[in-house]
Design a protein around this motif. Sequence first.
Motif, PDB file in Angstrom:
ATOM      1  N   ASN A  52       6.156   5.149  -1.351  1.00 10.41           N
ATOM      2  CA  ASN A  52       5.209   5.693  -2.321  1.00 10.41           C
ATOM      3  C   ASN A  52       4.364   6.789  -1.685  1.00 10.41           C
ATOM      4  OD1 ASN A  52       3.982   5.398  -5.069  1.00 10.41           O
ATOM      5  ND2 ASN A  52       2.149   5.002  -3.839  1.00 10.41           N
ATOM      6  N   ARG A  53       3.994   6.581  -0.418  1.00 10.56           N
ATOM      7  CA  ARG A  53       3.206   7.592   0.314  1.00 10.56           C
ATOM      8  C   ARG A  53       3.987   8.890   0.466  1.00 10.56           C
ATOM      9  NH1 ARG A  53       4.379  10.134   5.507  1.00 10.56           N
ATOM     10  NH2 ARG A  53       2.385  10.821   6.399  1.00 10.56           N
ATOM     11  N   ASN A  54       5.292   8.782   0.826  1.00 18.88           N
ATOM     12  CA  ASN A  54       6.133   9.970   0.976  1.00 18.88           C
ATOM     13  C   ASN A  54       6.342  10.690  -0.359  1.00 18.88           C
ATOM     14  OD1 ASN A  54       6.406   9.543   3.712  1.00 18.88           O
ATOM     15  ND2 ASN A  54       8.350   8.430   3.525  1.00 18.88           N
ATOM     16  N   ASN A  55       6.526   9.911  -1.435  1.00 23.29           N
ATOM     17  CA  ASN A  55       6.685  10.531  -2.755  1.00 23.29           C
ATOM     18  C   ASN A  55       5.430  11.294  -3.160  1.00 23.29           C
ATOM     19  OD1 ASN A  55       9.304   9.637  -3.178  1.00 23.29           O
ATOM     20  ND2 ASN A  55       8.657   7.727  -4.152  1.00 23.29           N
ATOM     21  N   PHE A  56       4.286  10.766  -2.800  1.00 22.93           N
ATOM     22  CA  PHE A  56       3.032  11.450  -3.140  1.00 22.93           C
ATOM     23  C   PHE A  56       2.870  12.739  -2.341  1.00 22.93           C
ATOM     24  CE2 PHE A  56      -1.551  12.127  -2.409  1.00 22.93           C
ATOM     25  CZ  PHE A  56      -1.951  12.325  -3.732  1.00 22.93           C
ATOM     26  N   LEU A  57       3.248  12.678  -1.048  1.00 22.84           N
ATOM     27  CA  LEU A  57       3.090  13.864  -0.191  1.00 22.84           C
ATOM     28  C   LEU A  57       4.072  14.970  -0.549  1.00 22.84           C
ATOM     29  CD1 LEU A  57       2.510  12.296   3.347  1.00 22.84           C
ATOM     30  CD2 LEU A  57       0.825  13.417   1.877  1.00 22.84           C
ATOM     31  N   TRP A  58       5.331  14.603  -0.813  1.00 20.51           N
ATOM     32  CA  TRP A  58       6.376  15.608  -0.975  1.00 20.51           C
ATOM     33  C   TRP A  58       6.734  15.905  -2.436  1.00 20.51           C
ATOM     34  CZ3 TRP A  58       6.501  17.756   3.481  1.00 20.51           C
ATOM     35  CH2 TRP A  58       6.355  16.994   4.647  1.00 20.51           C
ATOM     36  N   ASN A  59       6.504  14.966  -3.317  1.00 17.53           N
ATOM     37  CA  ASN A  59       6.869  15.175  -4.721  1.00 17.53           C
ATOM     38  C   ASN A  59       5.697  15.132  -5.683  1.00 17.53           C
ATOM     39  OD1 ASN A  59       9.613  15.207  -3.895  1.00 17.53           O
ATOM     40  ND2 ASN A  59       9.700  12.967  -4.020  1.00 17.53           N
ATOM     41  N   GLY A  60       4.538  14.731  -5.189  1.00 22.70           N
ATOM     42  CA  GLY A  60       3.367  14.674  -6.054  1.00 22.70           C
ATOM     43  C   GLY A  60       3.405  13.536  -7.052  1.00 22.70           C
ATOM     44  N   THR A  61       4.237  12.516  -6.802  1.00 18.69           N
ATOM     45  CA  THR A  61       4.334  11.368  -7.711  1.00 18.69           C
ATOM     46  C   THR A  61       3.929  10.111  -6.971  1.00 18.69           C
ATOM     47  OG1 THR A  61       6.658  10.986  -7.148  1.00 18.69           O
ATOM     48  CG2 THR A  61       6.189  12.427  -9.026  1.00 18.69           C
ATOM     49  N   GLN A  62       3.420   9.142  -7.710  1.00 21.82           N
ATOM     50  CA  GLN A  62       3.030   7.885  -7.094  1.00 21.82           C
ATOM     51  C   GLN A  62       3.090   6.762  -8.117  1.00 21.82           C
ATOM     52  OE1 GLN A  62      -1.088   7.704  -5.861  1.00 21.82           O
ATOM     53  NE2 GLN A  62      -1.708   9.222  -7.382  1.00 21.82           N
ATOM     54  N   GLN A  63       3.221   5.532  -7.621  1.00 17.89           N
ATOM     55  CA  GLN A  63       3.275   4.349  -8.456  1.00 17.89           C
ATOM     56  C   GLN A  63       1.943   3.606  -8.405  1.00 17.89           C
ATOM     57  OE1 GLN A  63       6.856   2.593  -6.512  1.00 17.89           O
ATOM     58  NE2 GLN A  63       7.623   2.365  -8.598  1.00 17.89           N
ATOM     59  N   THR A  64       1.733   2.794  -9.426  1.00 20.10           N
ATOM     60  CA  THR A  64       0.562   1.926  -9.408  1.00 20.10           C
ATOM     61  C   THR A  64       0.840   0.762  -8.468  1.00 20.10           C
ATOM     62  OG1 THR A  64       1.351   0.575 -11.242  1.00 20.10           O
ATOM     63  CG2 THR A  64       0.048   2.533 -11.796  1.00 20.10           C
ATOM     64  N   ALA A  65      -0.229   0.068  -8.089  1.00 21.31           N
ATOM     65  CA  ALA A  65      -0.069  -1.074  -7.187  1.00 21.31           C
ATOM     66  C   ALA A  65       0.836  -2.133  -7.799  1.00 21.31           C
ATOM     67  CB  ALA A  65      -1.441  -1.658  -6.866  1.00 21.31           C
ATOM     68  N   GLN A  66       0.687  -2.355  -9.114  1.00 21.86           N
ATOM     69  CA  GLN A  66       1.514  -3.358  -9.782  1.00 21.86           C
ATOM     70  C   GLN A  66       2.987  -2.960  -9.747  1.00 21.86           C
ATOM     71  OE1 GLN A  66       0.538  -4.008 -13.884  1.00 21.86           O
ATOM     72  NE2 GLN A  66       1.839  -5.806 -14.090  1.00 21.86           N
ATOM     73  N   ASP A  67       3.274  -1.670  -9.992  1.00 22.76           N
ATOM     74  CA  ASP A  67       4.662  -1.205  -9.964  1.00 22.76           C
ATOM     75  C   ASP A  67       5.257  -1.320  -8.572  1.00 22.76           C
ATOM     76  OD1 ASP A  67       4.605  -0.647 -12.639  1.00 22.76           O
ATOM     77  OD2 ASP A  67       4.132   1.478 -12.398  1.00 22.76           O
ATOM     78  N   ILE A  68       4.446  -1.055  -7.555  1.00 25.81           N
ATOM     79  CA  ILE A  68       4.938  -1.154  -6.179  1.00 25.81           C
ATOM     80  C   ILE A  68       5.343  -2.584  -5.858  1.00 25.81           C
ATOM     81  CG2 ILE A  68       4.234  -1.005  -3.758  1.00 25.81           C
ATOM     82  CD1 ILE A  68       2.534   1.408  -4.490  1.00 25.81           C
ATOM     83  N   VAL A  69       4.491  -3.541  -6.229  1.00 28.31           N
ATOM     84  CA  VAL A  69       4.779  -4.943  -5.937  1.00 28.31           C
ATOM     85  C   VAL A  69       6.022  -5.405  -6.707  1.00 28.31           C
ATOM     86  CG1 VAL A  69       3.927  -7.299  -6.174  1.00 28.31           C
ATOM     87  CG2 VAL A  69       2.400  -5.500  -5.381  1.00 28.31           C
ATOM     88  N   LEU A  70       6.093  -5.093  -8.003  1.00 24.65           N
ATOM     89  CA  LEU A  70       7.214  -5.540  -8.816  1.00 24.65           C
ATOM     90  C   LEU A  70       8.533  -4.926  -8.345  1.00 24.65           C
ATOM     91  CD1 LEU A  70       5.633  -5.464 -12.402  1.00 24.65           C
ATOM     92  CD2 LEU A  70       6.082  -7.455 -10.960  1.00 24.65           C
ATOM     93  N   SER A  71       8.509  -3.623  -8.024  1.00 23.94           N
ATOM     94  CA  SER A  71       9.744  -2.971  -7.584  1.00 23.94           C
ATOM     95  C   SER A  71      10.201  -3.501  -6.229  1.00 23.94           C
ATOM     96  CB  SER A  71       9.545  -1.456  -7.512  1.00 23.94           C
ATOM     97  OG  SER A  71       8.538  -1.118  -6.565  1.00 23.94           O
ATOM     98  N   SER A  72       9.248  -3.779  -5.332  1.00 27.58           N
ATOM     99  CA  SER A  72       9.626  -4.303  -4.017  1.00 27.58           C
ATOM    100  C   SER A  72      10.232  -5.695  -4.136  1.00 27.58           C
ATOM    101  CB  SER A  72       8.408  -4.334  -3.092  1.00 27.58           C
ATOM    102  OG  SER A  72       7.399  -5.184  -3.614  1.00 27.58           O
ATOM    103  N   PHE A  73       9.693  -6.530  -5.033  1.00 30.85           N
ATOM    104  CA  PHE A  73      10.256  -7.856  -5.240  1.00 30.85           C
ATOM    105  C   PHE A  73      11.640  -7.773  -5.886  1.00 30.85           C
ATOM    106  CE2 PHE A  73       5.949 -10.274  -5.414  1.00 30.85           C
ATOM    107  CZ  PHE A  73       5.764  -9.985  -4.067  1.00 30.85           C
ATOM    108  N   ALA A  74      11.821  -6.781  -6.778  1.00 29.46           N
ATOM    109  CA  ALA A  74      13.136  -6.595  -7.399  1.00 29.46           C
ATOM    110  C   ALA A  74      14.169  -6.168  -6.361  1.00 29.46           C
ATOM    111  CB  ALA A  74      13.038  -5.557  -8.512  1.00 29.46           C
ATOM    112  N   TRP A  75      13.787  -5.271  -5.446  1.00 24.17           N
ATOM    113  CA  TRP A  75      14.696  -4.852  -4.371  1.00 24.17           C
ATOM    114  C   TRP A  75      15.072  -6.040  -3.494  1.00 24.17           C
ATOM    115  CZ3 TRP A  75      11.087  -0.262  -2.748  1.00 24.17           C
ATOM    116  CH2 TRP A  75      11.187   0.760  -3.708  1.00 24.17           C
ATOM    117  N   LEU A  76      14.077  -6.868  -3.191  1.00 24.56           N
ATOM    118  CA  LEU A  76      14.331  -8.027  -2.353  1.00 24.56           C
ATOM    119  C   LEU A  76      15.311  -8.980  -3.028  1.00 24.56           C
ATOM    120  CD1 LEU A  76      13.764  -9.739   0.138  1.00 24.56           C
ATOM    121  CD2 LEU A  76      11.777 -10.699  -1.054  1.00 24.56           C
TER     122      LEU A  76
END
Length: 284
Positions: free
Chosen positions: A67-91
């Motif tokens: 998420n940090r890299n996307n914000f630096l290079w693409n100007g996009t970022q996720q909410t905290a809830q989206d980060i947690v849910l997506s990481s659990f889905a990947w797992l």
Amino acid sequence: MSHVLVSTSTGDPYKELYKCLWKAKVPGKTDLHRALSFKEWMLEKALALGSEVFEKLMMIICALWKNRNNFLWNGTQQTAQDIVLSSFAWLAEFQKARAPAEPKQKQPKRFWKQAAFGVLKMKVDASFLSSQSKGGVGGVLRTDNGRVVAAFAGPIPHMASPKQGELYAIRAGLDLINSLQLQQVVIESDCTEAITEASCEDHTLLANGGLIDDIQSAMATIPQVQLCYAPRSCNRIAHRLAGIGFEATHHIVWLDQTPECITDVITYDCNHLTCGSFYKSFTR
């Protein structure tokens, strides 16, 4: 305490800050000179976690870095809830992909089984090649002791699907049964869809409605006829005859003789009959 945060030209600029913090009235004083860095503290806490929670922590850290890299290079970022849910889905996907495959339970192999005493059994099958839009059918009629009464094989110039081929094979088998004027017959196919459609009362709107109508009309002329399913392992002879029919140029019928092309399969079927069934078949 603002003055202690100002850098001085002599000595440790944080010495006064340490002294003020040490004298402060806070519960659980800690020697700040020996305090762990954030990295060390994080590692210490992580190692104290259970394996399941540790896996989730690692995925969240990875998601935060992404998420940090996307914000630096693409100007996009996720909410905290989206980060947690997506990481659990990947797992969950990772664990599913790495999970050992469940051992498949071996199904008991089934072999040809003779019909009841005095009843003939007709096995039918079809072969189909979609690239040529043609197929073949074949079938064998046997007594309750395994003796071949009749067999057939023939080409089908225009065939749309394997299911349609099975319906053609059923109809060809019924035509042979009617020509021999038999009274009690069991017809077996290894295509459940074809059997279901052939037994359907309201078939006028089905793609193979005309073919089904022919099948039901032929069955109505036989006093005792039954259409059943049998697995491929029980249908070896008809399968071979269907392949012969695919290559044939005309319809072939064998009466009161066993075609040489299926003698080995006939022997194979008879060798797998139970001893009791085999004895009864040849002592009647």
